[in-house]
Structures are given as structure tokens and as C-alpha cells.
Enzyme design. Structure first.
Site, PDB file in Angstrom:
ATOM      1  N   GLY A 140      10.296  -8.490  40.521  1.00  0.00           N
ATOM      2  CA  GLY A 140      10.240  -9.215  39.155  1.00  0.00           C
ATOM      3  C   GLY A 140      10.269 -10.823  39.157  1.00  0.00           C
ATOM      4  CB  ALA A 141       9.205 -12.872  42.061  1.00  0.00           C
ATOM      5  CG  ASN A 142       5.803 -11.709  37.040  1.00  0.00           C
ATOM      6  OD1 ASN A 142       6.622 -10.845  37.439  1.00  0.00           O
ATOM      7  ND2 ASN A 142       5.320 -11.834  35.729  1.00  0.00           N
TER       8      ASN A 142
ATOM      9  N   GLY B 277      11.217 -15.235  34.001  1.00  0.00           N
ATOM     10  CA  GLY B 277      12.623 -15.177  33.892  1.00  0.00           C
ATOM     11  C   GLY B 277      13.539 -15.307  35.037  1.00  0.00           C
ATOM     12  CB  ILE B 278      16.623 -13.559  35.890  1.00  0.00           C
ATOM     13  CG1 ILE B 278      17.457 -13.680  34.545  1.00  0.00           C
ATOM     14  CG2 ILE B 278      17.725 -13.596  36.919  1.00  0.00           C
ATOM     15  CD1 ILE B 278      18.244 -12.682  33.987  1.00  0.00           C
ATOM     16  N   GLY B 279      14.189 -13.529  37.802  1.00  0.00           N
ATOM     17  CA  GLY B 279      13.564 -13.490  39.127  1.00  0.00           C
ATOM     18  C   GLY B 279      12.705 -14.355  39.474  1.00  0.00           C
TER      19      GLY B 279
ATOM     20  CB  SER C 271      22.841  -5.420  32.102  1.00  0.00           C
ATOM     21  OG  SER C 271      23.334  -5.923  30.921  1.00  0.00           O
TER      22      SER C 271
ATOM     23  CE1 TYR D  85      17.969  -3.200  30.551  1.00  0.00           C
ATOM     24  CE2 TYR D  85      19.908  -3.550  29.514  1.00  0.00           C
ATOM     25  CZ  TYR D  85      19.185  -4.082  30.254  1.00  0.00           C
ATOM     26  OH  TYR D  85      19.334  -4.997  30.910  1.00  0.00           O
TER      27      TYR D  85
HETATM   28  N1  LIG Z   1      17.858 -11.442  29.844  1.00  0.00           N
HETATM   29  C1  LIG Z   1      18.964 -11.095  29.628  1.00  0.00           C
HETATM   30  O1  LIG Z   1      19.742 -11.541  28.841  1.00  0.00           O
HETATM   31  C2  LIG Z   1      19.489 -10.078  30.768  1.00  0.00           C
HETATM   32  C3  LIG Z   1      20.927  -9.671  30.603  1.00  0.00           C
HETATM   33  C4  LIG Z   1      21.432  -8.592  31.249  1.00  0.00           C
HETATM   34  C5  LIG Z   1      20.530  -8.028  32.388  1.00  0.00           C
HETATM   35  N2  LIG Z   1      19.170  -8.408  32.525  1.00  0.00           N
HETATM   36  C6  LIG Z   1      18.534  -8.109  33.575  1.00  0.00           C
HETATM   37  O2  LIG Z   1      17.894  -9.059  34.470  1.00  0.00           O
HETATM   38  C7  LIG Z   1      16.741  -8.759  34.982  1.00  0.00           C
HETATM   39  C8  LIG Z   1      15.738  -9.639  34.996  1.00  0.00           C
HETATM   40  O3  LIG Z   1      15.287  -9.625  33.395  1.00  0.00           O
HETATM   41  P1  LIG Z   1      14.858 -10.847  32.567  1.00  0.00           P
HETATM   42  O4  LIG Z   1      15.743 -11.093  31.711  1.00  0.00           O
HETATM   43  O5  LIG Z   1      14.453 -12.109  33.540  1.00  0.00           O
HETATM   44  O6  LIG Z   1      13.633 -10.342  31.949  1.00  0.00           O
HETATM   45  P2  LIG Z   1      11.716 -10.738  32.051  1.00  0.00           P
HETATM   46  O7  LIG Z   1      11.503 -11.866  32.068  1.00  0.00           O
HETATM   47  O8  LIG Z   1      11.081  -9.606  31.320  1.00  0.00           O
HETATM   48  O9  LIG Z   1      11.577 -10.235  33.513  1.00  0.00           O
HETATM   49  C9  LIG Z   1      11.687  -8.954  34.078  1.00  0.00           C
HETATM   50  C10 LIG Z   1      10.780  -8.707  35.519  1.00  0.00           C
HETATM   51  O10 LIG Z   1      10.533  -7.508  35.801  1.00  0.00           O
HETATM   52  C11 LIG Z   1       9.279  -7.065  35.950  1.00  0.00           C
HETATM   53  N3  LIG Z   1       9.038  -5.680  35.695  1.00  0.00           N
HETATM   54  C12 LIG Z   1       9.100  -4.985  34.717  1.00  0.00           C
HETATM   55  N4  LIG Z   1       8.807  -3.666  34.919  1.00  0.00           N
HETATM   56  C13 LIG Z   1       8.241  -3.759  36.159  1.00  0.00           C
HETATM   57  C14 LIG Z   1       7.434  -2.759  36.777  1.00  0.00           C
HETATM   58  N5  LIG Z   1       7.139  -1.392  36.033  1.00  0.00           N
HETATM   59  N6  LIG Z   1       6.927  -3.014  37.769  1.00  0.00           N
HETATM   60  C15 LIG Z   1       7.311  -4.100  38.305  1.00  0.00           C
HETATM   61  N7  LIG Z   1       7.924  -5.252  37.841  1.00  0.00           N
HETATM   62  C16 LIG Z   1       8.468  -4.727  36.723  1.00  0.00           C
HETATM   63  C17 LIG Z   1       8.638  -7.887  34.921  1.00  0.00           C
HETATM   64  O11 LIG Z   1       7.316  -7.885  35.247  1.00  0.00           O
HETATM   65  P3  LIG Z   1       6.238  -8.324  33.960  1.00  0.00           P
HETATM   66  O12 LIG Z   1       6.312  -9.865  33.770  1.00  0.00           O
HETATM   67  O13 LIG Z   1       4.771  -7.776  34.590  1.00  0.00           O
HETATM   68  O14 LIG Z   1       6.636  -7.487  32.669  1.00  0.00           O
HETATM   69  C18 LIG Z   1       9.369  -9.250  35.124  1.00  0.00           C
HETATM   70  O15 LIG Z   1       8.763  -9.848  36.361  1.00  0.00           O
HETATM   71  C19 LIG Z   1      16.496  -7.320  34.380  1.00  0.00           C
HETATM   72  O16 LIG Z   1      16.968  -6.306  35.438  1.00  0.00           O
HETATM   73  C20 LIG Z   1      17.125  -7.301  33.239  1.00  0.00           C
HETATM   74  O17 LIG Z   1      17.770  -6.047  32.923  1.00  0.00           O
HETATM   75  C21 LIG Z   1      18.693  -9.607  31.727  1.00  0.00           C
END
Ligand SMILES: NC(=O)c1ccc[n+]([C@@H]2O[C@H](COP(=O)([O-])OP(=O)(O)OC[C@H]3O[C@@H](n4cnc5c(N)ncnc54)[C@H](OP(=O)(O)O)[C@@H]3O)[C@@H](O)[C@H]2O)c1
Length: 284
Positions: free
Chosen positions: A17-19, A21-23, A146, A169
Site C-alpha cells: 500500500g505504498a502509493n 497515505g501512511i504507506g 488500528s 474492520y
Molecule cells: N488513516 C487512519 O486514520 C488509520 C487509522 C488506523 C489504522 N490505519 C491503517 O493504516 C493503513 C494505511 O491506511 P491509510 O490510512 O494510509 O489509507 P490509504 O491512503 O487508503 O492507503 C491504503 C493503501 O492500501 C492499499 N490497498 C487497499 N486495498 C488493496 C488491495 N486489495 N491490494 C493492494 N493494495 C491495497 C491502497 O491502494 P489503492 O490506493 O490502490 O486503494 C493504498 O495504497 C491501513 O492498514 C489502515 O487500516 C489507518
């Protein structure tokens, strides 16, 4: 513009998920520390765009992109084949990708999507990479969970949420914590550590793609109150790279501090049962 330093020179990191947000912020920081970073993204075009941005900002040319849809077990297996074709070592595996879905849907493997992407994907990916991680020891696995895991419960007789589509979730993120603790026990003495974390409330694209246009704006608005992805990535980077956590394993971290996770996550019998059921679900 930042420049590359040599803290992680010679280290190979894989970030899912490196493209976005957090990744993406995690991949950038690791690249800035001189690591070879393998970005795993499901969309090639968006992955390439992020990769080029990270290469430019970090001035690190060893940033690679592998495409995989983590909702598909075949795609995960192909990802590992591709990785092993190009690399002989892996020092840091960051299981970051995640998603949330308002309605129940199934993957190509017939599994509930949230559970499959957030938990079974890291379970399978990690297992398939264990030999290369052990061969690269000291090595680290970092699982992004989370604090929502605290509201989760594991329904061993309904892991696919066929009867009740509720708190999926939360269940998936609790499963990540249970998996982390069980794996830490199984990896004792190998030089490979595994920890999990809550990144905080972070302003990203999270949960925006699954809602209609009205709710999309609402989710975006609520999300905008979160902290920056750079701050959200700090605990992942700390666990992946800090000498302070050398040898530390089987812990849950918030803001780079070890915290107690939900009481149920320490149930070793549940950890084992979940592991056994998961192994069957991913055909291990
Ligand atoms: N944001 C928060 O407040 C928060 C809080 C607690 C935990 N988290 C956790 O932090 C992690 C990163 O989330 P984020 O907040 O950075 O959200 P994000 O910006 O939506 O990033 C999520 C990443 O996961 C990828 N992904 C989702 N489904 C996928 C699939 N089927 N195959 C391959 N890649 C996939 C997305 O790819 P696409 O761009 O192609 O969709 C995107 O690169 C997640 O595990 C989330 O549960 C986030």
C-alpha cells in the site's frame, strides 16, 4: 529537497500500500534513509507516479515497484515469485495496506473482502516470505493494525461474516494483533522480530473509495481532521528501523511506545485457533 542518508544502506524493505497515505510516507522515509524500497501497489499507474515522486524527493534510485492486488491469493503468490526473482534478501516487511467496506463483498477467492485484505493478505504474504526474512536476519516485520481492534471480536465460526456483517474492520485489525503475537512466538530464536501498531488518526484516502458521492465528501471531511501521513508513518518507521527496538518482538505500539492491546488479543488459544483456520483459508 531532502537527500538520501546511509542509515539503512544495504537494507531491503518491502512496503504494501505504498502509493498512498501512511504507506507512501513510510516508503519515502525509508528511501531517505538509504534503503532499497520495494513498493507494492495494486494500480501500476498510481504506483509509478508515487515511485517517481519518492525517487525524486529522496534522491534514492533504488526504489522499485511491484504490482499486486492483495485481495487475491494468486496475486500475492505471484508477488512473492517476482520479489524472489529480483531479490535474495528482505530485512523489513511492512504490512501496511488496508481497506474498509461498508457492504459485504467477496474476493476472487470467495472470502469476505475486509478480512482478506487487512488480515489474510499479510498472513499469507508474511508466511511466503518467512524463509527469505530468516535468511536475512536480523529482520523485522511490522504490521499496521488500528486501535479499532479494541472494539473487535473474533467469530471463529463466522470469520467470513456470512451471518453478521458487523465490525468486520475491527475484527480484521484484532486478527492482525493476534497474528503478530502468535508469529512472534513461532519466530523466537530466528532473529526475525514482529510487532504491530496503531498509526493514530491520519488524514489519508482511507475508506473513501467505498462510499457514494455524498458520503465520500463527509468521510473526506472527517478524515481531514487527522494528522499528516508523515506523522502517521512515524511508528512504522520506528519499528522498522530504530536500534531502540532491536530484538523487541510481539508488542503493540502507539506513538512509538509499547502499549497493552485489547485483553482478548493475549488469548493464546485464540491466537492458535485463528492461525490454524487462516492457514486453511490461504491453502498453506
Ligand atoms: N488513516 C487512519 O486514520 C488509520 C487509522 C488506523 C489504522 N490505519 C491503517 O493504516 C493503513 C494505511 O491506511 P491509510 O490510512 O494510509 O489509507 P490509504 O491512503 O487508503 O492507503 C491504503 C493503501 O492500501 C492499499 N490497498 C487497499 N486495498 C488493496 C488491495 N486489495 N491490494 C493492494 N493494495 C491495497 C491502497 O491502494 P489503492 O490506493 O490502490 O486503494 C493504498 O495504497 C491501513 O492498514 C489502515 O487500516 C489507518
Amino acid at each position: 529537497m531532502s537527500t538520501v542518508n546511509s542509515t539503512l544502506q544495504g537494507k531491503i524493505c518491502l512496503v504494501t500500500g505504498a502509493n498512498s497515505g501512511i504507506g507512501k510516507a513510510t516508503a519515502l522515509e525509508l528511501a531517505q534513509m538509504g534503503a532499497t524500497v520495494v513498493m507494492v501497489c495494486r494500480d501500476r499507474a498510481r504506483g509509478e507516479q508515487a515511485r517517481s515522486e519518492i525517487t525524486t524527493k529522496s534522491r534514492n534510485n533504488t526504489v522499485d515497484l511491484l504490482q499486486a492486488d492483495l485481495s487475491s491469493q494468486q496475486s500475492i503468490r505471484q508477488l512473492v515469485e517476482h520479489f524472489q526473482h529480483h531479490y535474495t534478501h528482505l530485512h523489513m516487511l511492512i504490512n501496511n495496506a488496508g481497506a474498509a467496506f461498508t457492504r459485504r463483498r467477496e474476493t476472487v477467492d470467495g472470502l469476505e473482502m475486509t478480512f482478506a485484505v487487512n488480515y489474510l493478505a499479510p498472513f499469507l504474504l508474511t508466511d511466503l516470505l518467512l524463509d527469505v526474512l530468516k535468511g536475512s536476519a536480523p529482520a523485522r516485520i511490522v504490521n499496521v493494525s488500528s486501535n479499532s481492534h479494541e472494539a473487535g471480536y473474533i467469530k471463529l465460526d463466522d470469520l467470513q461474516a456470512e451471518h453478521h456483517y458487523r465490525r468486520t474492520y475491527e475484527q480484521s485489525k484484532l486478527a492482525v494483533v493476534l497474528f503478530t503475537y502468535e508469529l512472534a512466538r513461532r519466530l523466537q530464536g530466528t532473529g526475525v522480530t514482529v510487532n504491530c501498531l496503531h498509526p493514530g488518526f491520519v488524514a489519508t484516502n482511507f475508506a473513501q473509495s467505498d462510499v457514494g458521492p455524498t458520503f465520500h465528501l463527509l468521510v473526506k471531511l472527517i478524515g481531514s481532521f487527522g494528522t499528516s501521513p508523515e506523522k502517521g508513518a512515524k511508528t512504522s518507521i520506528y519499528l522498522a528501523s530504530s536500534p531502540e527496538v532491536e530484538g523487541v518482538t510481539g508488542k503493540y505500539f502507539v506513538k512509538s511506545i509499547s502499549r497493552r492491546s485489547a485483553a482478548i488479543s493475549y488469548d493464546e488459544s485464540l491466537q492458535r485457533q485463528l492461525w490454524e483456520q487462516s492457514a486453511k483459508l490461504v491453502n498453506l
